[in-house]
Design a protein around this motif. Structure first.
Motif, PDB file in Angstrom:
ATOM      1  N   LEU A   9       0.855   0.739  10.239  1.00  0.00           N
ATOM      2  CA  LEU A   9       0.748   1.995   9.560  1.00  0.00           C
ATOM      3  C   LEU A   9      -0.684   1.996   8.560  1.00  0.00           C
ATOM      4  CD1 LEU A   9       4.395   2.782   7.994  1.00  0.00           C
ATOM      5  CD2 LEU A   9       2.881   4.002   9.436  1.00  0.00           C
ATOM      6  N   GLY A  10      -1.795   1.303   9.388  1.00  0.00           N
ATOM      7  CA  GLY A  10      -3.082   1.500   8.882  1.00  0.00           C
ATOM      8  C   GLY A  10      -3.408   2.851   8.762  1.00  0.00           C
ATOM      9  N   ASN A  35       3.163  -4.580   5.997  1.00  0.00           N
ATOM     10  CA  ASN A  35       2.683  -4.351   4.764  1.00  0.00           C
ATOM     11  C   ASN A  35       3.686  -3.734   3.834  1.00  0.00           C
ATOM     12  OD1 ASN A  35       1.651  -3.265   2.200  1.00  0.00           O
ATOM     13  ND2 ASN A  35      -0.533  -3.251   3.017  1.00  0.00           N
ATOM     14  N   HIS A  36       4.241  -4.290   2.827  1.00  0.00           N
ATOM     15  CA  HIS A  36       5.416  -3.657   2.146  1.00  0.00           C
ATOM     16  C   HIS A  36       4.920  -2.716   1.122  1.00  0.00           C
ATOM     17  CE1 HIS A  36       8.214  -6.802   3.566  1.00  0.00           C
ATOM     18  NE2 HIS A  36       7.143  -7.730   3.200  1.00  0.00           N
ATOM     19  N   VAL A  37       3.828  -2.672   0.764  1.00  0.00           N
ATOM     20  CA  VAL A  37       3.311  -1.307  -0.201  1.00  0.00           C
ATOM     21  C   VAL A  37       3.438  -0.171   0.688  1.00  0.00           C
ATOM     22  CG1 VAL A  37       1.542  -0.295  -1.374  1.00  0.00           C
ATOM     23  CG2 VAL A  37       1.911  -2.920  -1.535  1.00  0.00           C
ATOM     24  N   VAL A  38       2.823  -0.195   1.881  1.00  0.00           N
ATOM     25  CA  VAL A  38       3.002   0.996   2.735  1.00  0.00           C
ATOM     26  C   VAL A  38       4.468   1.247   3.105  1.00  0.00           C
ATOM     27  CG1 VAL A  38       1.978   2.082   4.929  1.00  0.00           C
ATOM     28  CG2 VAL A  38       0.704   0.426   3.350  1.00  0.00           C
ATOM     29  N   ARG A  40       7.299   0.542   1.905  1.00  0.00           N
ATOM     30  CA  ARG A  40       8.163   1.313   0.846  1.00  0.00           C
ATOM     31  C   ARG A  40       7.899   2.760   0.600  1.00  0.00           C
ATOM     32  NH1 ARG A  40       8.106  -3.950  -2.880  1.00  0.00           N
ATOM     33  NH2 ARG A  40       8.630  -5.383  -1.440  1.00  0.00           N
ATOM     34  N   ALA A  41       6.712   2.996   0.669  1.00  0.00           N
ATOM     35  CA  ALA A  41       6.259   4.412   0.587  1.00  0.00           C
ATOM     36  C   ALA A  41       6.900   5.301   1.386  1.00  0.00           C
ATOM     37  CB  ALA A  41       4.790   4.502   0.387  1.00  0.00           C
ATOM     38  N   VAL A  42       6.891   4.764   2.648  1.00  0.00           N
ATOM     39  CA  VAL A  42       7.414   5.717   4.005  1.00  0.00           C
ATOM     40  C   VAL A  42       8.966   5.851   3.860  1.00  0.00           C
ATOM     41  CG1 VAL A  42       7.509   5.731   6.364  1.00  0.00           C
ATOM     42  CG2 VAL A  42       5.501   5.543   5.304  1.00  0.00           C
TER      43      VAL A  42
END
Lengths: 343, 287
Positions: A9-10, A35-38, A40-42
């Protein structure tokens, strides 16, 4: 319904996810991203299941196809993993980092009857479709020269080093921009069989090239030049241009417009002797969902149609792995030729 | 919102039809004075709303505007965020680094709040911090409305992140107390999500509406059908499709739909701006 999974998810991954998620015949079953930040948002806002390990996703989810947007150096392994699971795949460009890797992926996919596609999105750009049509219909007569270029602003004097500066990780201007340009040249003129001259130049980067200039030869004998440069700060967006010279005229095109000079125009088409110009607004095409350009939707629509279990297995892919393999062969020849000349 | 809104694409060399036109316009507006002069003309002609991307180039323009009393009733509509700025940062630094660059770059505004939201995955907080930092741009001037740029609207729409769209709407309403809008290239879907899913009927939707159907997705017919239901206030943009549609025809088409609230357009010369303004006024909003 076509079940699709997405790897990485870049920037491209997120863009493809948004488009796929909007197509009425697609269900995005899961995504894989470390990447957890991305992630978790999804999970939180899109309600899509997420994995940190794509192999786990491949083994646990019922998938008709996957879209691979991982870092370039992971494309090869991810394609092989998809093939092992009998899953069709769309992989972002560049296909892999060497023709031997790409060749192996093609052979194994063909052996299993799996569809593979590479994100050479220029083939889905309306203006370049028109250019292809003009060439194929002989409007320019016998084509004897061309120039295909791509300019953009990726690396500047104060750019930080990242994967883009490492050729081993699939960075460098040849993999990034060169691949697009070479693919377009192959789409228009067929396989590249030789590289006559080649120069890789560093402007700001220490460990990779920022500029490539090469003269290539195609299977029919046509020679033309490829020029890419990713240090051009005046470009707001990456800019592709192709200029083609034939015995009956000359054509200059970019994603937005075509200028066509004809000495002997056909009577059955709306072109005149002398200059003719066409703009993207002359060829309106609407898409089911728009993000950043019609071509990004069109390529994914074709991928999905090609893997749809309810279709008859007919591929509509305009940039198959077989096409992309030819680009990887040419990239390799350009790099080898440049190294030889430097020695 | 006013019936006629002036846009900013010409200032930044954006032309969807032709690159050479874009280069020409970029040269014309290389100096800040040239932009300021056009906005002064716009103001004088009687167009009182300017819609723009929060591009750094405009900072000195607004600084000058603050000191100029002729702009006292001039209204501003920022479209946030300036996507290329973030996209370039993401290309260089990755997603976390890219967003972080702008959070930390605005430390004065965001400080610890921004840093904490990034680490703790409080996405809504992060959104609020970025909104505030973008709007700091025009402090002290008349804020008429706030719009979300099409790349952001369409991305959130595609990802199904409707809650973030809803939180954006609520935050702007509550904190800035102005109308809220979105720009989109997916008019039908945007209308459906805001009215049927989020039950927000006063969101202003700004989207391409033109005779040739350019960027009217999923199709011109479907966009026209939904437009005619007038479920939300609407602003027509790309009315002339970057020059592909002649002026009179463009206005006549929009006028024939009988459901457009405002028109957004951009032009580079005083004469051209005045002509277009008069054409819009006499055709569209005369009845």
């Amino acid at each position: 319904m076509v079940n699709v999974g997405l790897l990485g998810l870049g920037k491209m991954g997120i863009s493809h996810l948004a488009i796929l998620n909007s197509l009425s015949n697609v269900k995005v079953v899961a995504v894989a991203e470390s990447n957890h930040v991305v992630t978790r948002a999804v999970v939180k806002y899109s309600g899509i299941k997420a994995y940190t390990d794509y192999k786990k996703m491949l083994s646990e989810e019922p998938l008709d196809g996957i879209v691979i947007c991982l870092p370039n150096d992971l494309h090869y392994q991810a394609c092989l993993d998809a093939i092992d699971r009998n899953v069709s795949f769309f992989v972002e460009k560049p296909f892999t980092l060497s023709p031997s890797q790409s060749g192996e992926v093609v052979r194994r996919a063909q052996a299993r009857g799996i569809h593979g596609m590479v994100g050479y999105v220029n083939r889905y750009t309306k203006i370049f479709e028109i250019v292809k049509n003009i060439i194929d219909n002989g409007l320019l007569g016998y084509i004897y020269d061309y120039r295909c270029s791509m300019l953009g602003s990726v690396v500047h004097g104060n750019s930080k080093e990242n994967w883009r500066s490492s050729t081993k990780m699939g960075g460098g201007c040849l993999f990034d921009y060169g691949s697009h340009c070479i693919d377009l040249a192959i789409y228009f003129f067929g396989r590249i069989v030789d590289v006559l001259t080649s120069e890789l130049k560093s402007v700001f980067s220490k460990n990779c090239e920022d500029m490539v200039r090469a003269v290539v030869k195609h299977e029919g004998g046509l020679t033309g030049s490829i020029y890419v440069n990713w240090c051009d700060e005046n470009q707001r967006k990456a800019y592709n241009e192709v200029e083609i010279l034939g015995t009956k005229g000359r054509l200059v095109a970019n994603k937005q417009d075509i200028k066509l000079f004809l000495t002997d125009p056909p009577t059955n088409r709306d072109f005149y002797k002398g200059w003719n110009s066409r703009h993207v607004t002359d060829y309106i095409e609407n898409v089911p969902f728009y993000l950043r350009g019609e071509e990004f939707t069109k390529e994914l629509v074709d991928f999905v149609a090609s893997i749809d279990p309810s279709s008859k297995g007919e591929s509509r892919m305009r940039s198959s792995i077989e096409d992309a393999y030819l680009t990887d062969v040419a990239i390799d020849m350009i790099r080898n030729r440049a190294n030889k000349i430097n020695k | 919102m006013d019936k006629v809104i002036f846009g900013d694409n010409q200032f930044f060399g954006v032309n969807h039809m032709s690159l050479s036109k874009a280069v020409g316009e970029s040269e014309r507006f290389a100096k800040n004075e040239a932009i300021y002069r056009v906005l002064s003309d716009v103001n004088e002609i009687g167009i009182k709303t300017f819609m723009f991307t929060t591009h750094d180039r405009l900072i000195p323009i607004f600084d000058q505007m603050r000191k100029d009393t002729t702009f006292r009733d001039f209204k501003l509509v920022p479209c946030i965020p300036y996507a290329h700025k973030y996209a370039d940062a993401v290309t260089e630094l990755g997603i976390v680094g890219g967003v972080g660059k702008y959070l930390s770059g605005n430390i004065f505004l965001t400080g610890i709040k921004g840093a904490i939201s990034l680490v703790s995955n409080e996405y809504i907080e992060m959104m609020k911090v970025l909104v505030d930092s973008e709007l700091n741009f025009i402090k002290g001037l008349n804020l008429e409305a706030v719009f979300l740029q099409n790349v952001m609207t369409d991305l959130l729409l595609g990802l199904g992140m409707y809650e973030i769209l809803s939180e954006y709407y609520t935050y702007i309403k509550k904190k800035y107390d102005v109308p809220v809008g979105v720009i989109t290239m997916n008019f039908v879907k945007t209308t459906e999500v805001f009215t049927n899913v989020l039950h927000i009927d006063d969101i202003i939707i700004c989207s391409p509406v033109n005779k040739i159907g350019f960027r009217m997705n999923p199709s011109q017919k479907e966009v026209e059908n939904v437009l005619k239901l007038h479920k939300t206030p609407t602003i027509a943009m790309s009315v002339f499709a970057s020059g592909a549609v002649p002026y009179r025809e463009g206005i006549e088409y929009v006028s024939s739909l009988k459901c457009i609230d405002s028109i957004l357009f951009g032009a580079s010369t005083k004469e051209h701006i005045a002509d277009t303004y008069n054409l819009i006024k006499s055709n569209l909003f005369n009845s």
